[in-house]
Design a protein around this motif. Sequence first.
Motif, short mmCIF file in Angstrom:
data_model
loop_
_atom_site.label_atom_id
_atom_site.label_comp_id
_atom_site.label_asym_id
_atom_site.label_seq_id
_atom_site.Cartn_x
_atom_site.Cartn_y
_atom_site.Cartn_z
N ARG A 1 4.34 -9.97 3.52
CA ARG A 1 3.26 -10.95 3.66
C ARG A 1 1.95 -10.38 3.13
O ARG A 1 1.21 -11.06 2.40
N LEU A 2 1.64 -9.14 3.49
CA LEU A 2 0.40 -8.52 3.03
C LEU A 2 0.37 -8.37 1.51
O LEU A 2 -0.69 -8.46 0.89
N ALA A 3 1.54 -8.12 0.92
CA ALA A 3 1.63 -7.93 -0.54
C ALA A 3 1.89 -9.23 -1.28
O ALA A 3 1.96 -9.22 -2.52
N HIS A 4 2.07 -10.32 -0.55
CA HIS A 4 2.33 -11.64 -1.14
C HIS A 4 3.56 -11.62 -2.05
O HIS A 4 3.53 -12.09 -3.20
N GLU B 1 -0.51 -4.50 -5.10
CA GLU B 1 -0.56 -5.16 -3.80
C GLU B 1 0.16 -4.34 -2.73
O GLU B 1 -0.27 -4.27 -1.58
N LEU B 2 1.28 -3.70 -3.10
CA LEU B 2 1.98 -2.85 -2.15
C LEU B 2 1.13 -1.64 -1.77
O LEU B 2 1.09 -1.23 -0.61
N ARG C 1 -1.98 0.79 2.47
CA ARG C 1 -3.17 1.64 2.55
C ARG C 1 -2.91 3.01 1.92
O ARG C 1 -3.19 4.05 2.52
N LEU C 2 -2.37 3.02 0.72
CA LEU C 2 -2.06 4.28 0.05
C LEU C 2 -3.33 4.95 -0.45
O LEU C 2 -4.27 4.29 -0.88
N PRO D 1 -4.22 -15.58 -0.55
CA PRO D 1 -3.69 -14.98 -1.78
C PRO D 1 -4.70 -14.00 -2.37
O PRO D 1 -5.91 -14.26 -2.36
N PRO D 2 -4.25 -12.87 -2.88
CA PRO D 2 -5.18 -11.86 -3.42
C PRO D 2 -6.17 -12.41 -4.42
O PRO D 2 -7.34 -12.03 -4.43
#
Length: 285
Positions: free
Chosen positions: A42-45, A69-70, A75-76, A145-146
């Motif tokens: 979901r966070l990465a859409h 997005e990943l 939080r890399l 969406p981003p």
Amino acid sequence: MDRTELGEFLRSKRERTRPQDVGLPAGTVRRTPGLRREEVARLAHISVEYYTRLEQARGSSPSRRVLGELARALRLSTDERDHLFDLAGVAPESPAGPRSDVPATVLNLLEHLTDVAAFVVNARYDVIAWNGLAAALFEDFSAVPPARRNLIYRHFLHPDPAARHYGMSGAEEFGRLAVGQLRAAAGRYPTDPQIHALVDTLYRRSAEFAQLWDVHHVETGHHHRKTMHHPMVGTLELNCDTLAVPMRDQYLVCFTAQRGSPSHDALRLLSVVGTQDMSTAMDNE
């Protein structure tokens, strides 16, 4: 592309990323302290099925956008982000535009600002990191969406003018300031396609933006006093402070209330209940 190593890396980072690290409520008891696969997706859409295949070393090669997005969702750090791209066999994104990778120290700071609603924006005004209180106070950024997680786009093209600045005072001032800073960013990143696309879209669809853009005004600001009407906790009196993130061309935007005030109590309530149904939470007290 090293599918096995990529899958193991993603799974390892997911299991080490807590919900509160990415602005999500901890929720019910979990089998592991990390994120669920559906939360990362979901966070990465992206779809849960595709993310699951990536972890299981069965997925097709992810695109540069998906990898970006990943990296943001998990939080890399900069080094971890580069490693992710290497494992996928994809060249890292071009540095010609504003950076969206937030320093690990700033992400750690976001986590510890429990009484402060805070988010990070880059030079385009993309919201690229936030804490749980910011999601509760403004909106669930992870559900946006981003491409639309941009404060300037939201301000000038929001269908409800009264809500375009999240119902806060100073909307006109914000618009003027944001357009001036976007123009400055366009000067610093003349080849960034996302800035060009954003300006073109806003210029065509918002007469107010076009008028401000044509003025060629550049302005900066770091502290503002805001009045906000929140649908769950009522009227809030907030201080808004903007702090530069060194060497990143990013800004940490913090909203605080005077300690001991009704607004401070309201923020503390929001920090506890997060984005869940406020009425239900209050009924259970």
